[in-house]
Write a protein that holds these residues in place. Structure first.
Motif, PDB file in Angstrom:
ATOM      1  N   PHE A  51       1.125  -0.943   0.098  1.00 39.52           N
ATOM      2  CA  PHE A  51       0.216   0.014   0.209  1.00 39.52           C
ATOM      3  C   PHE A  51       1.213   1.450   0.031  1.00 39.52           C
ATOM      4  O   PHE A  51       1.808   1.473   0.788  1.00 39.52           O
ATOM      5  CB  PHE A  51      -1.061   0.271   1.141  1.00 39.52           C
ATOM      6  CG  PHE A  51      -1.743  -1.243   1.086  1.00 39.52           C
ATOM      7  CD1 PHE A  51      -2.872  -1.189   0.852  1.00 39.52           C
ATOM      8  CD2 PHE A  51      -0.923  -2.474   2.354  1.00 39.52           C
ATOM      9  CE1 PHE A  51      -3.838  -2.803   0.847  1.00 39.52           C
ATOM     10  CE2 PHE A  51      -1.688  -3.619   2.409  1.00 39.52           C
ATOM     11  CZ  PHE A  51      -2.948  -3.209   2.232  1.00 39.52           C
ATOM     12  N   GLU A  52       0.691   2.450  -0.632  1.00 42.88           N
ATOM     13  CA  GLU A  52       1.329   3.384  -1.181  1.00 42.88           C
ATOM     14  C   GLU A  52       1.718   3.807  -0.165  1.00 42.88           C
ATOM     15  O   GLU A  52       0.599   4.761   0.561  1.00 42.88           O
ATOM     16  CB  GLU A  52       0.800   4.665  -2.132  1.00 42.88           C
ATOM     17  CG  GLU A  52       1.440   5.626  -2.018  1.00 42.88           C
ATOM     18  CD  GLU A  52       1.310   6.283  -3.307  1.00 42.88           C
ATOM     19  OE1 GLU A  52       1.256   7.290  -3.944  1.00 42.88           O
ATOM     20  OE2 GLU A  52      -0.004   6.907  -3.341  1.00 42.88           O
ATOM     21  N   GLY A  53       3.392   4.312   1.300  1.00 39.37           N
ATOM     22  CA  GLY A  53       4.226   5.068   2.026  1.00 39.37           C
ATOM     23  C   GLY A  53       3.553   3.899   2.784  1.00 39.37           C
ATOM     24  O   GLY A  53       3.691   4.272   3.821  1.00 39.37           O
ATOM     25  N   VAL A  54       2.901   2.353   2.818  1.00 40.63           N
ATOM     26  CA  VAL A  54       3.701   1.859   4.287  1.00 40.63           C
ATOM     27  C   VAL A  54       4.101   0.422   4.045  1.00 40.63           C
ATOM     28  O   VAL A  54       4.113   0.186   2.784  1.00 40.63           O
ATOM     29  CB  VAL A  54       1.539   1.289   4.248  1.00 40.63           C
ATOM     30  CG1 VAL A  54       1.555   0.495   5.713  1.00 40.63           C
ATOM     31  CG2 VAL A  54       0.679   2.498   4.361  1.00 40.63           C
ATOM     32  N   SER A  55       5.029   0.307   4.842  1.00 34.88           N
ATOM     33  CA  SER A  55       6.029  -0.778   5.179  1.00 34.88           C
ATOM     34  C   SER A  55       5.547  -1.471   5.922  1.00 34.88           C
ATOM     35  O   SER A  55       4.746  -1.624   7.252  1.00 34.88           O
ATOM     36  CB  SER A  55       7.083  -0.374   5.426  1.00 34.88           C
ATOM     37  OG  SER A  55       7.805   0.423   4.671  1.00 34.88           O
ATOM     38  N   THR A  56       5.043  -2.903   4.906  1.00 37.62           N
ATOM     39  CA  THR A  56       5.039  -4.100   5.232  1.00 37.62           C
ATOM     40  C   THR A  56       6.214  -5.576   5.665  1.00 37.62           C
ATOM     41  O   THR A  56       6.766  -5.312   4.260  1.00 37.62           O
ATOM     42  CB  THR A  56       3.564  -4.640   4.367  1.00 37.62           C
ATOM     43  OG1 THR A  56       2.453  -3.991   4.166  1.00 37.62           O
ATOM     44  CG2 THR A  56       3.180  -6.411   5.341  1.00 37.62           C
ATOM     45  N   GLU A  72      -5.309  -3.643  10.731  1.00 35.30           N
ATOM     46  CA  GLU A  72      -6.261  -2.577  10.792  1.00 35.30           C
ATOM     47  C   GLU A  72      -4.539  -1.463  10.190  1.00 35.30           C
ATOM     48  O   GLU A  72      -4.193  -0.170   9.903  1.00 35.30           O
ATOM     49  CB  GLU A  72      -6.164  -1.532  11.657  1.00 35.30           C
ATOM     50  CG  GLU A  72      -5.628  -1.098  12.903  1.00 35.30           C
ATOM     51  CD  GLU A  72      -6.711  -1.248  13.987  1.00 35.30           C
ATOM     52  OE1 GLU A  72      -5.832  -1.028  15.317  1.00 35.30           O
ATOM     53  OE2 GLU A  72      -8.034  -0.670  13.735  1.00 35.30           O
ATOM     54  N   ASP A  73      -3.276  -1.991  10.388  1.00 35.12           N
ATOM     55  CA  ASP A  73      -1.529  -0.893   9.958  1.00 35.12           C
ATOM     56  C   ASP A  73      -1.366  -1.116   9.173  1.00 35.12           C
ATOM     57  O   ASP A  73      -0.260  -1.381   8.869  1.00 35.12           O
ATOM     58  CB  ASP A  73      -0.942  -1.745  11.494  1.00 35.12           C
ATOM     59  CG  ASP A  73      -1.552  -1.071  12.885  1.00 35.12           C
ATOM     60  OD1 ASP A  73      -2.110   0.749  12.590  1.00 35.12           O
ATOM     61  OD2 ASP A  73      -1.335  -0.977  13.712  1.00 35.12           O
ATOM     62  N   LYS A  74      -2.019  -2.023   8.364  1.00 33.84           N
ATOM     63  CA  LYS A  74      -1.418  -3.236   7.096  1.00 33.84           C
ATOM     64  C   LYS A  74      -0.139  -4.505   7.500  1.00 33.84           C
ATOM     65  O   LYS A  74       0.307  -3.690   5.879  1.00 33.84           O
ATOM     66  CB  LYS A  74      -1.078  -1.890   5.742  1.00 33.84           C
ATOM     67  CG  LYS A  74      -2.360  -0.599   5.763  1.00 33.84           C
ATOM     68  CD  LYS A  74      -3.779  -1.596   4.677  1.00 33.84           C
ATOM     69  CE  LYS A  74      -4.169  -0.506   4.249  1.00 33.84           C
ATOM     70  NZ  LYS A  74      -4.997   0.509   5.646  1.00 33.84           N
TER      71      LYS A  74
END
Length: 500
Positions: free
Chosen positions: A99-104, A232-234
């Protein structure tokens, strides 16, 4: 002897996902009620007793791909130079931006997510250095490859954090689409869920005579279908997201790509389909209703190509298909979808040359199963039963110190796999045997469809169904057999066979 003929009809595929897998995350059932003592008639249970349970068919729907990200094609693993091994595969931690801008946080082989494709020619022997850079034990299981048990990568073959070893893989079996993944006991489901999977291809150059597309990444494409559930935090928070009856997601990924699309420039494409999910069953169709052509099962080409409208793969099953894009008009679109019409992989068709070579078909002089093989008596009975953490095989849970079955090396036997229903009807169990590629003889006494008339290592068994398998082990050692719903496997739905 192989006879060749021109394929007739349209070669196209629709990837549909039949979501008849399994969930069940309620309570209200104790082990005595669940396991019973024989027939499911003995397992009386009132409606009130079942009020806290989820029905087996309550499977979350997937969200259609928006088609905004070009499909990632796993790179071919390149041979090492100047080293005492040919290839290196390292299990490691990584970061992936789904997800854009989210580091999983993810796991991968030689990278952040999934792994490169290891390609070996039929008859070739290669040395592979396997390394565990995780902070927990793992194994490297070569799913579908007939190798000695000590390098099969089963639950007894753990590699501790920081350790490496060099193993020799020999492709002494027909050309096939196989895969590799972890198989550490009680941790397999989480490690696969977080990203550890990769393709393993056996190639036979002689098959080029059939003119099957074979240019990897151009007209020969691996497709690893997986569903995932994010918090919820991806994040892939397995501890909080897992389901003991098989973790099912509402987001579909192909080759680790969210909202994928694929640009197609070749008239006939070969797709190697892998259901790499923890539990979900996938049924593949084409969005325009056309046929596609199945050419291979888990472990070999089929006796002859089969035109199909849909194809269902349980967890760990594979199939190879051909799609003919040359018949599409400029106004037509095409996608792989599921039975609900959910778009799994849309295609962007560009500048197709409709004058490309036709694919050869083939048939064999001898039948897939001989009359003698069909009439062989059953020598091993396997009963699959249960749900949640109360699953079993032949009434027992996995014990690494117990040998459940024995079979002589090179001797063919018939296994009958029975999926015993429970009071709720039961679940589909994908049954996998390590160390062998088997033939499916029959389902409830009936001849199997043409699509299963090729070698396999995994087979979906419906509730109440009896499936007969023709099983031969080419190597000695101790191998496991189990349900490939990964949470069931981790919960002990697994046994061991000693090949002597």
């Amino acid at each position: 002897m192989v006879k060749k003929r021109l394929l007739k009809g349209t070669l196209s595929i629709m990837a549909v996902i039949t979501l008849s897998a399994c969930t069940g995350n309620g309570g209200g059932m104790n082990s005595d009620m669940m396991m019973g003592n024989g027939d499911n008639n003995d397992q009386g249970m009132s409606q009130n007793d079942m009020s806290g349970m989820m029905d087996h068919e309550e499977v979350p729907s997937l969200t259609s791909s928006e088609g905004v990200n070009e499909l990632i094609i796993p790179p071919l693993l390149e041979k090492e130079k100047g080293k005492n091994y040919d290839y290196e595969v390292t299990a490691q931690e990584g970061i992936t931006e789904f997800f854009e801008g989210v580091s999983t946080e993810t796991y991968g082989y030689n990278g952040n997510l999934l792994g490169p494709t290891l390609k070996i020619e039929e008859g070739e022997s290669v040395d592979v250095k396997i390394t565990n850079d995780l902070n927990e034990p793992t194994t490297f299981h070569w799913h579908g490859l007939e190798v000695p048990s000590e390098i099969d990568g089963g639950p007894s073959d753990e590699i501790q954090p920081g350790d490496s070893r060099i193993i020799t893989l020999e492709a002494d079996q027909p050309a096939a689409t196989l895969w590799y993944h972890p198989h550490v006991h009680e941790m397999t489901a989480e490690q696969v869920f977080r990203g550890l999977s990769g393709m393993l291809l056996i190639d036979n150059p002689e098959n080029s005579d059939l003119k099957i597309p074979d240019e990897y990444g151009v007209n020969d494409i691996p497709l690893i279908f997986q569903d995932r559930l994010f918090d919820e935090d991806k994040q892939l928070d397995y501890d909080n997201l897992m389901d003991v009856d098989g973790t099912l997601g509402d987001i579909s990924m192909v080759n680790g790509t969210l909202n994928p699309k694929m640009t197609v420039t070749e008239p006939i494409m070969r797709f190697r389909l892998l259901n790499g999910s923890n539990a979900r069953n996938y049924t593949f169709r084409l969005s325009n209703g056309d046929n596609f052509t199945q050419i291979a099962s888990d472990g070999s080409l089929l006796d002859e190509p089969v035109d199909r409208k849909e194809l269902t793969l349980a967890a760990s099953e594979r199939a190879e298909i051909l799609i003919d894009f040359s018949k599409l008009t400029k106004e037509e679109s095409l996608s792989i979808i599921n039975e609900e019409g959910v778009v799994l992989l849309p295609f962007d068709v560009k500048n197709i040359d409709s004058t490309g070579d036709s694919v050869e078909s083939w048939s064999t002089d001898k039948p897939f199963l001989t009359d003698e093989e069909k009439e062989m008596p059953v020598t091993k009975n396997i009963e699959l039963f249960g749900m949640m953490d109360m699953v079993s095989i032949n009434g027992k849970k996995f014990d690494e110190d117990r040998i459940d079955l024995r079979q002589e090396q090179g001797v063919t036997e018939v296994w009958e796999i029975y999926n015993k229903p429970d009071m709720m009807g039961g679940m589909v169990h994908p049954f996998h045997i390590h160390g062998t590629q088997f033939k499916v003889i029959s389902r409830d006494g009936e001849e199997v469809e043409e699509s299963e008339q090729g070698f396999k290592d995994s087979v979906a068994v419906e509730p109440g169904e009896r499936v007969k398998l023709l099983v031969t082990f080419p190597e000695k050692g101790v191998y496991v057999f189990h349900c490939h719903i990964l949470e069931h496997e981790d919960n002990g739905m697994m046994g061991q066979i000693e090949v002597y």
